[in-house]
Motif scaffolding. Structure first.
Motif, PDB file in Angstrom:
ATOM      1  N   ALA A   1      42.618 126.182   9.693  1.00 42.15           N
ATOM      2  CA  ALA A   1      42.264 124.969  10.441  1.00 42.15           C
ATOM      3  C   ALA A   1      43.156 124.809  11.664  1.00 42.15           C
ATOM      4  O   ALA A   1      42.678 124.490  12.760  1.00 42.15           O
ATOM      5  CB  ALA A   1      42.374 123.747   9.527  1.00 42.15           C
ATOM      6  N   MET A   2      44.475 125.039  11.487  1.00 42.73           N
ATOM      7  CA  MET A   2      45.401 124.928  12.609  1.00 42.73           C
ATOM      8  C   MET A   2      45.115 125.999  13.656  1.00 42.73           C
ATOM      9  O   MET A   2      45.144 125.732  14.867  1.00 42.73           O
ATOM     10  CB  MET A   2      46.843 125.053  12.108  1.00 42.73           C
ATOM     11  N   PHE A   3      44.826 127.223  13.197  1.00 45.44           N
ATOM     12  CA  PHE A   3      44.535 128.313  14.132  1.00 45.44           C
ATOM     13  C   PHE A   3      43.295 127.992  14.970  1.00 45.44           C
ATOM     14  O   PHE A   3      43.273 128.210  16.178  1.00 45.44           O
ATOM     15  CB  PHE A   3      44.331 129.620  13.380  1.00 45.44           C
ATOM     16  N   LYS A   4      42.239 127.482  14.318  1.00 52.53           N
ATOM     17  CA  LYS A   4      41.016 127.126  15.045  1.00 52.53           C
ATOM     18  C   LYS A   4      41.280 126.029  16.073  1.00 52.53           C
ATOM     19  O   LYS A   4      40.740 126.051  17.176  1.00 52.53           O
ATOM     20  CB  LYS A   4      39.938 126.680  14.056  1.00 52.53           C
ATOM     21  N   ASN A   5      42.117 125.073  15.707  1.00 46.64           N
ATOM     22  CA  ASN A   5      42.458 123.978  16.608  1.00 46.64           C
ATOM     23  C   ASN A   5      43.198 124.499  17.834  1.00 46.64           C
ATOM     24  O   ASN A   5      42.878 124.153  18.983  1.00 46.64           O
ATOM     25  CB  ASN A   5      43.318 122.950  15.865  1.00 46.64           C
ATOM     26  N   ILE A   6      44.197 125.349  17.587  1.00 45.93           N
ATOM     27  CA  ILE A   6      44.977 125.916  18.689  1.00 45.93           C
ATOM     28  C   ILE A   6      44.104 126.845  19.537  1.00 45.93           C
ATOM     29  O   ILE A   6      44.166 126.825  20.773  1.00 45.93           O
ATOM     30  CB  ILE A   6      46.204 126.678  18.147  1.00 45.93           C
ATOM     31  N   PHE A   7      43.263 127.665  18.868  1.00 42.51           N
ATOM     32  CA  PHE A   7      42.403 128.606  19.596  1.00 42.51           C
ATOM     33  C   PHE A   7      41.395 127.866  20.467  1.00 42.51           C
ATOM     34  O   PHE A   7      41.147 128.253  21.617  1.00 42.51           O
ATOM     35  CB  PHE A   7      41.669 129.512  18.607  1.00 42.51           C
ATOM     36  N   SER A   8      40.815 126.790  19.934  1.00 41.54           N
ATOM     37  CA  SER A   8      39.848 126.014  20.696  1.00 41.54           C
ATOM     38  C   SER A   8      40.495 125.418  21.945  1.00 41.54           C
ATOM     39  O   SER A   8      39.913 125.444  23.031  1.00 41.54           O
ATOM     40  CB  SER A   8      39.265 124.901  19.824  1.00 41.54           C
ATOM     41  N   TYR A   9      41.695 124.898  21.763  1.00 42.51           N
ATOM     42  CA  TYR A   9      42.416 124.312  22.895  1.00 42.51           C
ATOM     43  C   TYR A   9      42.787 125.383  23.919  1.00 42.51           C
ATOM     44  O   TYR A   9      42.620 125.201  25.130  1.00 42.51           O
ATOM     45  CB  TYR A   9      43.674 123.616  22.379  1.00 42.51           C
ATOM     46  N   SER A  10      43.275 126.516  23.412  1.00 43.11           N
ATOM     47  CA  SER A  10      43.820 127.552  24.296  1.00 43.11           C
ATOM     48  C   SER A  10      42.740 128.324  25.035  1.00 43.11           C
ATOM     49  O   SER A  10      42.979 128.819  26.139  1.00 43.11           O
ATOM     50  CB  SER A  10      44.676 128.529  23.489  1.00 43.11           C
ATOM     51  N   SER A  11      41.561 128.449  24.437  1.00 42.08           N
ATOM     52  CA  SER A  11      40.531 129.288  25.048  1.00 42.08           C
ATOM     53  C   SER A  11      40.113 128.765  26.420  1.00 42.08           C
ATOM     54  O   SER A  11      39.972 129.542  27.371  1.00 42.08           O
ATOM     55  CB  SER A  11      39.314 129.387  24.125  1.00 42.08           C
ATOM     56  N   TRP A  12      39.948 127.447  26.545  1.00 41.76           N
ATOM     57  CA  TRP A  12      39.587 126.892  27.849  1.00 41.76           C
ATOM     58  C   TRP A  12      40.790 126.814  28.782  1.00 41.76           C
ATOM     59  O   TRP A  12      40.646 126.991  29.995  1.00 41.76           O
ATOM     60  CB  TRP A  12      38.943 125.513  27.675  1.00 41.76           C
ATOM     61  N   SER A  13      41.961 126.580  28.217  1.00 45.72           N
ATOM     62  CA  SER A  13      43.168 126.637  29.039  1.00 45.72           C
ATOM     63  C   SER A  13      43.402 128.047  29.558  1.00 45.72           C
ATOM     64  O   SER A  13      43.942 128.249  30.642  1.00 45.72           O
ATOM     65  CB  SER A  13      44.381 126.172  28.226  1.00 45.72           C
ATOM     66  N   LEU A  14      42.985 129.048  28.758  1.00 48.42           N
ATOM     67  CA  LEU A  14      43.098 130.448  29.174  1.00 48.42           C
ATOM     68  C   LEU A  14      42.261 130.702  30.422  1.00 48.42           C
ATOM     69  O   LEU A  14      42.695 131.408  31.342  1.00 48.42           O
ATOM     70  CB  LEU A  14      42.639 131.363  28.038  1.00 48.42           C
ATOM     71  N   PHE A  15      41.074 130.126  30.459  1.00 47.61           N
ATOM     72  CA  PHE A  15      40.233 130.268  31.642  1.00 47.61           C
ATOM     73  C   PHE A  15      40.928 129.685  32.870  1.00 47.61           C
ATOM     74  O   PHE A  15      40.915 130.275  33.952  1.00 47.61           O
ATOM     75  CB  PHE A  15      38.887 129.576  31.411  1.00 47.61           C
ATOM     76  N   GLY A  16      41.569 128.526  32.672  1.00 45.16           N
ATOM     77  CA  GLY A  16      42.309 127.915  33.769  1.00 45.16           C
ATOM     78  C   GLY A  16      43.484 128.765  34.213  1.00 45.16           C
ATOM     79  O   GLY A  16      43.748 128.906  35.409  1.00 45.16           O
ATOM     80  N   SER A  17      44.190 129.353  33.267  1.00 44.66           N
ATOM     81  CA  SER A  17      45.327 130.209  33.593  1.00 44.66           C
ATOM     82  C   SER A  17      44.876 131.478  34.302  1.00 44.66           C
ATOM     83  O   SER A  17      45.524 131.951  35.238  1.00 44.66           O
ATOM     84  CB  SER A  17      46.100 130.563  32.317  1.00 44.66           C
ATOM     85  N   LEU A  18      43.746 132.043  33.857  1.00 46.09           N
ATOM     86  CA  LEU A  18      43.185 133.223  34.505  1.00 46.09           C
ATOM     87  C   LEU A  18      42.835 132.926  35.959  1.00 46.09           C
ATOM     88  O   LEU A  18      43.125 133.722  36.859  1.00 46.09           O
ATOM     89  CB  LEU A  18      41.936 133.688  33.749  1.00 46.09           C
ATOM     90  N   ALA A  19      42.248 131.768  36.189  1.00 44.34           N
ATOM     91  CA  ALA A  19      41.903 131.371  37.556  1.00 44.34           C
ATOM     92  C   ALA A  19      43.160 131.216  38.408  1.00 44.34           C
ATOM     93  O   ALA A  19      43.213 131.667  39.556  1.00 44.34           O
ATOM     94  CB  ALA A  19      41.124 130.059  37.530  1.00 44.34           C
ATOM     95  N   GLY A  20      44.201 130.591  37.834  1.00 44.43           N
ATOM     96  CA  GLY A  20      45.456 130.433  38.559  1.00 44.43           C
ATOM     97  C   GLY A  20      46.114 131.760  38.857  1.00 44.43           C
ATOM     98  O   GLY A  20      46.675 131.964  39.946  1.00 44.43           O
ATOM     99  N   MET A  21      46.066 132.705  37.896  1.00 44.80           N
ATOM    100  CA  MET A  21      46.645 134.020  38.097  1.00 44.80           C
ATOM    101  C   MET A  21      45.925 134.768  39.211  1.00 44.80           C
ATOM    102  O   MET A  21      46.546 135.395  40.069  1.00 44.80           O
ATOM    103  CB  MET A  21      46.587 134.812  36.788  1.00 44.80           C
ATOM    104  N   CYS A  22      44.598 134.689  39.222  1.00 43.53           N
ATOM    105  CA  CYS A  22      43.826 135.333  40.287  1.00 43.53           C
ATOM    106  C   CYS A  22      44.160 134.729  41.651  1.00 43.53           C
ATOM    107  O   CYS A  22      44.154 135.422  42.670  1.00 43.53           O
ATOM    108  CB  CYS A  22      42.328 135.192  40.008  1.00 43.53           C
ATOM    109  N   ASN A  23      44.448 133.442  41.658  1.00 49.29           N
ATOM    110  CA  ASN A  23      44.727 132.743  42.909  1.00 49.29           C
ATOM    111  C   ASN A  23      46.112 133.057  43.456  1.00 49.29           C
ATOM    112  O   ASN A  23      46.387 132.822  44.616  1.00 49.29           O
ATOM    113  CB  ASN A  23      44.586 131.230  42.677  1.00 49.29           C
ATOM    114  N   THR A  24      47.011 133.577  42.611  1.00 48.19           N
ATOM    115  CA  THR A  24      48.376 133.873  43.059  1.00 48.19           C
ATOM    116  C   THR A  24      48.648 135.373  43.026  1.00 48.19           C
ATOM    117  O   THR A  24      48.690 136.032  44.069  1.00 48.19           O
ATOM    118  CB  THR A  24      49.403 133.120  42.194  1.00 48.19           C
ATOM    119  N   GLN A  25      48.816 135.933  41.816  1.00 49.20           N
ATOM    120  CA  GLN A  25      49.145 137.351  41.722  1.00 49.20           C
ATOM    121  C   GLN A  25      47.979 138.242  42.124  1.00 49.20           C
ATOM    122  O   GLN A  25      48.191 139.343  42.647  1.00 49.20           O
ATOM    123  CB  GLN A  25      49.594 137.686  40.296  1.00 49.20           C
TER     124      GLN A  25
END
Length: 394
Positions: free
Chosen positions: A217-241
């Motif tokens: 249950a905790m893993f699903k909660n963290i994964f759900s939160y992180s998956s969309w944040s991952l998209f945001g981080s990927l976009a930020g990484m593309c915008n800088t590095q």
């Protein structure tokens, strides 16, 4: 507590900023423009492989602060264990990708000065090891911030920048390749600082004593939160590095050096808002977790006003006096430095204004719509820049 923590972070910021500015000037003179640009291009590429670290760091702080706010030690312990396991898995994946696809890209697609292949290999491997050190210590650092003990976080950060400056001054005393030696010493600093975060957390917080405790249950909660944040981080990484890599491919290390200088200035400026934001973020999340929405709204309004005024007061004079300030700092103004710096300042100002909004969205765990809309636009920067460079735009 917020006021006291803000003062700790501003004291840290002032010392870190001054030492960092000195570090860049000395390092640029010690390595030379070409080696400095090469280091930033290669190390920056390795850093781009660990863009997920910012996602996991944000997730760590969110869940730690949330369960501290609810006073739920059992869930806090579970969250810490699951996040550590996640970090270990991510580190393993990053090492495999970096040592295969990453090495191929660096030596086949990036612009490397003739005869510097051996030094670049040292930079690549040491940067990868430094990223691993940084990743494994991130949950412990997040735990310190979530407990709002910014004096500890500030002290370790100050020690870190002092050590980074110290290793530059000892470079001339060794006869070996300066670029390779700097990469080794820089990695050693990361190892020592990571150990400091881990040992401090284990001594102060019971939940930091890791035990293998898989919770679906905790893993699903963290994964759900992180998956969309991952998209945001990927976009930020593309915008800088991502753009940093394109600059290297199309225009070479000189453009990377100018980009690195602009990034240093923007990062220093960003500290003025991020220090206050770091102090207020745990309180925003905890107030949401404890259903104190009136207090949360007051903090939200205050943080918006403070961030706007801090950034306006600081960025405007730097923008108007960019060239003389760079000349005063570095002794010379290289190609692209002024233009890159001014554009980076505008970008930093806009980005900082979104931080309080992002925190409320993260506290409520309603990140799907937010990241889906906002970061789609951010992600467009990379293909647009590629097409423009391909057409020969400056």
């Amino acid at each position: 507590k917020i006021a006291k923590n803000t003062m700790y972070l501003y004291a840290r910021m002032f010392l870190v900023m001054v030492i960092s500015l000195i570090t860049v000037r000395v390092l640029l003179r010690t390595l030379g423009v070409e080696d400095y640009g090469t280091y930033n291009a290669v190390a920056g590429f390795v850093s781009s492989l660990v863009f997920i670290s910012s996602v996991l760091s944000a997730a760590s702080q969110r869940f730690f602060s949330y369960y501290i706010g609810k006073n739920d030690n059992n869930q806090l312990q579970k969250a810490f264990a699951m996040i550590i396991i996640t970090y270990l898995i991510v580190i393993g994946i990053i090492i495999i990708v970096a040592e295969t696809i990453g090495l191929w890209f660096v030596f086949n697609k990036m612009t490397i000065p003739t005869g510097r292949e051996s030094a670049v290999m040292w930079v690549f491997q040491m940067a990868l090891l430094a990223c691993a050190f940084s990743l494994i210590s991130t949950p412990f650092q997040a735990l310190i911030i979530s407990h709002e003990e910014m004096n500890i976080y500030a002290s370790i950060s100050i020690i870190e920048v002092i050590l980074k400056l110290a290793i530059i001054f000892i470079l001339p005393f060794f006869s070996m390749d300066k670029l390779a030696l700097y990469a080794v010493l820089h990695c050693s600093v990361f190892g020592g600082i990571s150990s400091a975060y881990i040992l401090t957390s284990r001594k102060r917080y019971n939940e930091s004593r890791f035990t293998f405790n898989w919770d679906n249950a905790m893993f699903k909660n963290i994964f759900s939160y992180s998956s969309w944040s991952l998209f945001g981080s990927l976009a930020g990484m593309c915008n800088t590095q991502g753009i940093n890599i394109l600059l290297n491919v199309f225009y070479g290390p000189i453009a990377n050096a100018a980009y690195a200088i602009s990034a240093q200035i923007s990062a220093a400026v960003n500290q003025f808002s991020s220090n206050f934001y770091t102090a207020v973020r745990p309180a925003l999340i905890k107030s949401y977790a404890s259903n104190e929405f009136g207090y949360m709204n007051k903090l939200f309004m205050l943080s918006n006003k403070v961030i706007f005024m801090l950034m306006l007061i600081l960025i405007l004079p730097i923008y108007l006096s960019t060239e003389p300030l760079i000349r005063l700092w570095l002794g010379t103004v290289g190609q692209y430095m002024v233009e890159f710096t001014r554009l980076s300042l505008v970008y930093t100002f806009i980005l900082c204004l979104s931080n309080p909004i992002t925190t409320i969205v993260q506290a409520a765990n309603r990140v799907k719509c937010y990241h889906g809309i906002v970061d789609t636009f951010t992600l467009l920067s990379l293909p647009v820049v590629y097409l423009l460079f391909k057409r020969g735009v400056s």
